[in-house]
Design an enzyme around this catalytic site. Structure first.
Site, PDB file in Angstrom:
ATOM      1  N   GLN A 142      36.912  39.406  40.211  1.00 25.03           N
ATOM      2  CA  GLN A 142      36.911  40.702  39.572  1.00 25.03           C
ATOM      3  C   GLN A 142      36.548  40.546  38.110  1.00 25.03           C
ATOM      4  OE1 GLN A 142      40.451  43.012  40.328  1.00 25.03           O
ATOM      5  NE2 GLN A 142      40.360  42.675  42.524  1.00 25.03           N
ATOM      6  N   ASN A 156      39.002  51.433  51.847  1.00 23.30           N
ATOM      7  CA  ASN A 156      38.737  50.023  51.555  1.00 23.30           C
ATOM      8  C   ASN A 156      39.390  49.149  52.616  1.00 23.30           C
ATOM      9  OD1 ASN A 156      38.304  47.540  49.650  1.00 23.30           O
ATOM     10  ND2 ASN A 156      40.480  47.503  50.172  1.00 23.30           N
ATOM     11  N   GLU A 157      38.643  48.197  53.128  1.00 19.09           N
ATOM     12  CA  GLU A 157      39.180  47.237  54.109  1.00 19.09           C
ATOM     13  C   GLU A 157      40.057  47.936  55.139  1.00 19.09           C
ATOM     14  OE1 GLU A 157      40.822  43.704  52.326  1.00 19.09           O
ATOM     15  OE2 GLU A 157      38.890  43.157  51.431  1.00 19.09           O
ATOM     16  N   TYR A 166      34.288  36.265  50.782  1.00 18.27           N
ATOM     17  CA  TYR A 166      34.732  35.401  49.706  1.00 18.27           C
ATOM     18  C   TYR A 166      34.421  33.941  50.036  1.00 18.27           C
ATOM     19  CZ  TYR A 166      37.355  39.216  47.530  1.00 18.27           C
ATOM     20  OH  TYR A 166      37.704  40.393  46.900  1.00 18.27           O
ATOM     21  N   GLU A 212      32.762  43.309  47.483  1.00 17.76           N
ATOM     22  CA  GLU A 212      33.711  42.257  47.114  1.00 17.76           C
ATOM     23  C   GLU A 212      33.098  40.918  47.506  1.00 17.76           C
ATOM     24  OE1 GLU A 212      37.884  42.582  48.030  1.00 17.76           O
ATOM     25  OE2 GLU A 212      37.854  44.779  47.879  1.00 17.76           O
ATOM     26  N   GLU A 257      40.376  46.122  39.642  1.00 23.77           N
ATOM     27  CA  GLU A 257      41.465  46.642  40.466  1.00 23.77           C
ATOM     28  C   GLU A 257      42.772  46.582  39.690  1.00 23.77           C
ATOM     29  OE1 GLU A 257      43.310  46.057  44.992  1.00 23.77           O
ATOM     30  OE2 GLU A 257      41.802  44.665  44.229  1.00 23.77           O
TER      31      GLU A 257
END
Length: 487
Positions: free
Chosen positions: A343, A170-171, A237, A294, A23
């Site tokens: 990432q 995204n999101e 996460y 992610e 990103e």
């Protein structure tokens, strides 16, 4: 005892489960990947050569780009054409820094070319238009004459690129627009219509999926738009504290934080099971893939760095977390078709860290290295010892087994801080060849690599294994990962 029966192969482990994510965030793209064509750092067409070589060694299958939250403020036409003419912008999500747009569509595909990897682009739904998304797909993929294809040619690229994967937003439940599930589902139905197939090769369309355990989001998306998608994403996460405002240190932690990290990582299994069950209800043939685009550890930023850059160190704890996730993805790979760790370079649970011309490989990088033999292999549903759950060895041990090219790959992780794990693996036939026997371990729970000591954590030959006919007898130390490939 782990028993591997003949014919216990159930589904393929897609190599894209080992996908990466890059990103426009902190020093991931700029400094980490792109140094420019005038840089004294060794590069090829502006992309640093040491990073490419390291990533090729772990067989990176694809790279998700340009975000992340950045994707929904990214307007692609600002990142094409002569770099001197590209307008800058403010990266409002990540540190408020100036984004030069020097790394855009052409540079991204150059990176993929050098990596021999596939494209996974995330389009702008949050602040972009349907026409903008349509034009980007046309610019990339149309072979012929059209306004966008002609523009691409004027920018130096005659032939179109291959675009196998495209994410529609995204999101969208958060930084991508704070939408409700039904609102986004209707947006998805509209936007995906214009992600057109211009040639013979299809584009795999990925809808924005749930945050963690938002099962309502999955239910609404599958019910409303499931027939129009090829994949549905999931973000999760590992945060040791469970608190966004005080996540915990990447290197200064004790036994309690270690086990909290392991426990929170294992919650991924519940998420995969429950989201998959909802998807099974609407899609029993498992046509739609679950795309965990992610995942990874997220700690407090390294002290002294820009907190918006999400820079963190990477220890043997992170390598163990990666292995535990791989094992879960393998078991659910009949539905999980791709994942993307967050990432690739210099951000969150990175493979690589750079400092000017220097680069180091993190323990997580080496975890990816140990699992390369599982790429595109068959998952083997090996039977555990009585009392153990599938894939588990006692309290702290986990394993995964795969088969490819007439050889079995067995990976065992000891996520404990105390005793060795002793395990026997019974194979269907006598072992005649050891193709690989490697271990990744740390002298302490916080062992990590630095620019002064880049090889503190790296794989070594694994010798603590005895072979008796068709049986392997392994002793796996605490906080370690062992991989053996035998035939």
């Amino acid at each position: 005892m782990i028993t591997v029966a003949e014919g216990a192969r159930t589904h393929r482990i897609d190599r894209r489960i080992y996908g990466q994510f890059a990103e426009h965030l902190g020093r991931c793209i700029y400094e980490g990947i792109w140094v420019g064509e005038d840089s004294p750092i060794p590069h090829r067409n502006g992309i640093r050569s040491d990073v490419v070589a390291a990533l090729r060694a772990i067989k990176v299958p694809l790279v998700r780009w340009p975000g992340g939250c950045f994707a929904d403020e990214y307007h692609w036409q600002r990142g094409v054409g002569p770099r001197s003419e590209r307008p800058a912008m403010i990266n409002t999500h990540w540190g408020g820094v100036v984004e030069s747009n020097a790394f855009g569509t052409h540079e991204y595909f150059e990176l993929l070319h050098q990596l021999d990897a596939e494209a996974y682009i995330t389009g702008n739904v949050g602040s972009g238009t349907v026409a903008e998304m349509r034009d980007w797909v046309e610019y990339i993929t149309l072979d012929g004459t059209s306004p966008m294809a002609d523009l691409r040619k004027r920018h130096g690229r005659e032939q179109p690129w291959r675009l196998p994967f495209f994410g529609v937003g995204n999101e969208s439940w958060g930084c991508g627009g704070h939408m409700t599930p039904l609102h986004y589902a209707n947006h998805y139905r509209q936007y995906q219509t214009y992600v057109r197939r211009y040639g013979e090769l299809p584009i795999y369309k990925i809808a924005c999926g749930a945050n963690n355990d938002d099962y309502e989001w999955t239910e609404v998306l599958m019910a409303t738009a499931g027939t129009l998608m090829d994949g549905l994403s999931l973000h999760y996460y590992t945060i040791p504290s469970g608190e966004w405002d005080a996540k915990g240190s990447a290197t200064d932690f004790g036994e309690r934080e270690w086990y909290a990290t392991i426990d929170r990582t294992r919650q991924m299994a519940t998420l995969l099971e429950r989201h998959s069950a909802i998807m099974d209800k609407h899609d029993p043939a498992k046509r739609v893939g679950l795309i965990v685009d992610e995942w990874g550890t997220w700690y407090d930023p390294t002290p002294g760095t820009n907190p918006g850059f999400l820079h963190q160190q990477n220890t043997i704890r992170d390598a163990v977390v990666a292995a535990l996730n791989f094992n879960m993805f393998h078991r659910h790979a009949d539905r999980v078709r791709m994942t993307n760790i967050a990432q690739m370079v210099n951000v969150l649970q990175a493979m690589l860290l750079t400092d000017g011309p220097d680069m180091i490989r993190t323990p997580t990088y080496w975890a990816f290295d140990l699992y390369t033999d599982h790429h595109d292999a068959w998952f083997v549903d090996a039977r555990p010892a009585p009392g153990d759950a599938p894939g588990r060895i006692g309290v702290h041990g986990e394993y995964t087994v795969s088969w490819r090219d007439d050889a079995y790959t067995i990976s065992v992780t000891n996520a404990g801080l105390g005793a060795d794990i002793h395990v026997d693996v019974e194979l269907p036939a006598r072992v005649t060849t050891v193709h690989r026997a490697a271990i990744l371990s740390g002298d302490s729970a916080s062992s990590h690599n630095t620019f002064a000591a880049p090889d503190t954590v790296r794989p070594a030959d694994f010798a603590d294994c005895k072979i008796d006919g068709s049986r392997l007898r392994l002793a796996v130390p605490a906080r370690s990962i062992v991989t053996m490939r035998v035939g």
